[in-house]
Design a protein around this motif. Structure first.
Motif, PDB file in Angstrom:
ATOM      1  N   SER A 121      -1.806   6.938  -5.261  1.00  0.00           N
ATOM      2  CA  SER A 121      -2.316   6.920  -3.891  1.00  0.00           C
ATOM      3  C   SER A 121      -1.300   7.553  -2.965  1.00  0.00           C
ATOM      4  O   SER A 121      -0.089   7.385  -3.160  1.00  0.00           O
ATOM      5  CB  SER A 121      -2.574   5.475  -3.441  1.00  0.00           C
ATOM      6  N   ASN A 123       0.811   7.642   0.505  1.00  0.00           N
ATOM      7  CA  ASN A 123       1.433   6.560   1.257  1.00  0.00           C
ATOM      8  C   ASN A 123       1.985   7.110   2.565  1.00  0.00           C
ATOM      9  O   ASN A 123       2.876   7.933   2.526  1.00  0.00           O
ATOM     10  CB  ASN A 123       2.577   5.952   0.432  1.00  0.00           C
ATOM     11  N   GLN A 127      -6.593   1.583   2.926  1.00  0.00           N
ATOM     12  CA  GLN A 127      -6.234   0.400   2.153  1.00  0.00           C
ATOM     13  C   GLN A 127      -7.159   0.113   0.974  1.00  0.00           C
ATOM     14  O   GLN A 127      -6.783  -0.616   0.049  1.00  0.00           O
ATOM     15  CB  GLN A 127      -6.199  -0.810   3.084  1.00  0.00           C
ATOM     16  N   TYR A 129      -7.854   2.029  -1.385  1.00  0.00           N
ATOM     17  CA  TYR A 129      -7.299   2.593  -2.606  1.00  0.00           C
ATOM     18  C   TYR A 129      -6.490   1.536  -3.370  1.00  0.00           C
ATOM     19  O   TYR A 129      -6.602   1.410  -4.595  1.00  0.00           O
ATOM     20  CB  TYR A 129      -6.402   3.789  -2.307  1.00  0.00           C
ATOM     21  N   GLU A 130      -5.659   0.802  -2.654  1.00  0.00           N
ATOM     22  CA  GLU A 130      -4.828  -0.212  -3.294  1.00  0.00           C
ATOM     23  C   GLU A 130      -5.671  -1.355  -3.850  1.00  0.00           C
ATOM     24  O   GLU A 130      -5.489  -1.779  -4.996  1.00  0.00           O
ATOM     25  CB  GLU A 130      -3.816  -0.759  -2.289  1.00  0.00           C
ATOM     26  N   TYR A 134      -5.955  -2.618  -7.865  1.00  0.00           N
ATOM     27  CA  TYR A 134      -5.619  -3.958  -8.348  1.00  0.00           C
ATOM     28  C   TYR A 134      -6.827  -4.660  -8.974  1.00  0.00           C
ATOM     29  O   TYR A 134      -6.730  -5.263 -10.049  1.00  0.00           O
ATOM     30  CB  TYR A 134      -5.082  -4.808  -7.202  1.00  0.00           C
ATOM     31  N   GLU A 139      -2.476  -0.710 -11.598  1.00  0.00           N
ATOM     32  CA  GLU A 139      -1.408  -0.852 -10.607  1.00  0.00           C
ATOM     33  C   GLU A 139      -1.348   0.421  -9.772  1.00  0.00           C
ATOM     34  O   GLU A 139      -1.460   1.530 -10.315  1.00  0.00           O
ATOM     35  CB  GLU A 139      -0.054  -1.065 -11.292  1.00  0.00           C
ATOM     36  N   PRO A 140      -1.185   0.298  -8.462  1.00  0.00           N
ATOM     37  CA  PRO A 140      -1.034   1.505  -7.645  1.00  0.00           C
ATOM     38  C   PRO A 140       0.368   2.086  -7.781  1.00  0.00           C
ATOM     39  O   PRO A 140       1.348   1.354  -7.963  1.00  0.00           O
ATOM     40  CB  PRO A 140      -1.282   0.992  -6.218  1.00  0.00           C
ATOM     41  N   PHE A 142       2.553   4.775  -5.478  1.00  0.00           N
ATOM     42  CA  PHE A 142       2.478   5.451  -4.188  1.00  0.00           C
ATOM     43  C   PHE A 142       3.361   6.698  -4.153  1.00  0.00           C
ATOM     44  O   PHE A 142       4.509   6.677  -4.615  1.00  0.00           O
ATOM     45  CB  PHE A 142       2.887   4.503  -3.065  1.00  0.00           C
ATOM     46  N   ARG A 365       3.219   1.150   2.301  1.00  0.00           N
ATOM     47  CA  ARG A 365       3.977   0.193   1.506  1.00  0.00           C
ATOM     48  C   ARG A 365       5.394   0.718   1.297  1.00  0.00           C
ATOM     49  O   ARG A 365       5.626   1.935   1.310  1.00  0.00           O
ATOM     50  CB  ARG A 365       3.313  -0.019   0.139  1.00  0.00           C
TER      51      ARG A 365
END
Length: 405
Positions: A121, A123, A127, A129-130, A134, A139-140, A142, A365
């Motif tokens: 994703s 960064n 939001q 996308y995250e 999950y 797991e993302p 960034f 993040r």
């Protein structure tokens, strides 16, 4: 309970609510919100009329695949907008209830939860996308946007060991919140990575029709067409594009968008959505056909945004570090020279001038040693011009008061 839910952070607007919880805004000023990217221009009357003219559709269960008329209208718009060869409306186009819902659902379709996959994703990022990563069991990962690259992501910084685990790559062009767009060279690089490592690209293009230069943003399908990737045996391989009427036509409440691209991916996506319950109301479908078939209202809408940005951006540039974006309806401003953090800036602006902006750190993040949204704010210039100008004047006044103190 699904244990993956515990990995989700509060949504940015919930964080904003907590930030403002102890603040009473100055009653001398009326409230102006630049915080949420919700289009405020009036909905074109012909779309409302199309809804009213097709209320009989409320008496029918819709099919998940949508009507042939809507899929044909979307395919026709894609061909006109991007100059690509006609897509097959039966296999390469699927109506969805807004791009947000579809972006989330695609991850559930393409990710094997047992494979310990990664989802790349940008960064800062949208939001969904995250959350999609999950809740699909992945797991993302960034990739930070870089102001020196016009807020582009440096995908060359991603190690090969990461690419080998990637199942899905989210791309947002024009970007939220930066407004940055990808070039043909950027797309060529991403397509090569997708082919090498066999991951799906999800291209989020919901801001594509709001742009500030003479040239419309390059679309993913358009880039693939230009690079000859649409004429091979498996056209648009591993590429799925998302778009929406929300910003283009000022109908966020209709929840109408589409996905288009790789027929093999869309076949599985349709199967998923059949069980997920993602069918669009026939009444909304009929109004969507009218919207996709008309460009006059889109041009008028774009002209309104261009006029607002032309008037407001120079005012903000006098007090904050900010540039006119490539596209979209956000200003992504650096507040560092005010001496306040992004959260402090937002909280005090709200308290003293009753203007809401969104702290950039809420949209990003901590990744690779930095939060690329820190000390930035996102301003959504979605209100009518007079209200947007008033907000800009208050921001200027606020920044001058900081300098004087």
């Amino acid at each position: 309970m699904n244990p993956h839910l515990d990995k989700l952070q509060s949504y940015p607007f919930e964080k904003l609510r907590h930030l403002f919880a102890s603040v009473t805004p100055n009653p001398a000023f009326s409230a102006i919100s630049l915080g949420m990217g919700e289009p405020k221009h009036p909905t074109p009357p012909f779309i409302g009329q199309a809804l009213c003219d097709n209320l009989a559709g409320l008496a029918s269960y819709p099919t998940t695949q949508g009507s042939a008329a809507l899929r044909g209208a979307i395919a026709g718009w894609l061909q006109r907008r991007y100059g690509i060869a006609p897509l097959d409306p039966a296999t390469q186009v699927l109506p969805v209830n807004g791009s947000r819902e579809a972006l989330f659902a695609l991850a559930q379709t393409v990710i094997d939860p047992a494979a310990q996959s990664l989802v790349i994703s940008p960064n800062p990022f949208y939001q969904i996308y995250e959350g999609a990563a999950y809740l699909a069991g992945a797991e993302p990962y960034f990739v930070n946007s870089d102001p020196a690259r016009n807020f582009g992501c440096d995908y060359d910084s991603v190690p090969a060991a990461v690419w080998e685990r990637v199942a899905l790559l989210f791309v947002c062009s024009p970007g939220n919140p930066t407004g940055a767009t990808l070039s043909l060279t950027d797309w060529e690089h991403l397509f090569a990575l997708s082919e090498r490592y066999n991951f799906v690209i999800a291209a989020d293009e919901c801001y594509s029709e709001i742009y500030h230069g003479a040239q419309a943003p390059l679309g993913a399908l358009q880039a693939a067409h230009m690079l000859g990737l649409a004429s091979v045996e498996h056209p648009y391989a591993r590429l799925v594009v998302f778009s929406s009427l929300s910003k283009r036509s000022n109908v966020p409440g209709m929840r109408s968008g589409f996905v288009a691209g790789d027929a093999a991916v869309l076949k599985k996506f349709l199967l998923y959505r059949t069980y997920h319950g993602g069918a669009m109301s026939p009444t909304v479908q009929a109004a969507s056909v009218a919207a996709w078939n008309d460009e006059t209202h889109v041009e008028e809408n774009r002209a309104q945004y261009r006029a607002k940005f032309a008037a407001i951006t120079p005012l903000i540039q006098g007090v904050l570090q900010v540039e006119l974006p490539d596209a979209g309806f956000y200003l992504w401003a650096d507040v560092s020279r005010t001496g306040l953090s992004d959260t402090e800036f937002a909280q005090r602006l709200y308290a003293e001038y009753n203007v809401t902006v969104l702290p950039g750190s809420f949209l990003a993040r901590d990744a690779h040693g930095v939060n690329p949204g820190r000390n930035r704010i996102r301003m959504a210039l979605v209100a009518e011009a007079a209200e947007g100008l008033e907000a800009a004047r208050r921001i200027v006044q606020f920044c001058h008061s900081l300098s004087a103190s």
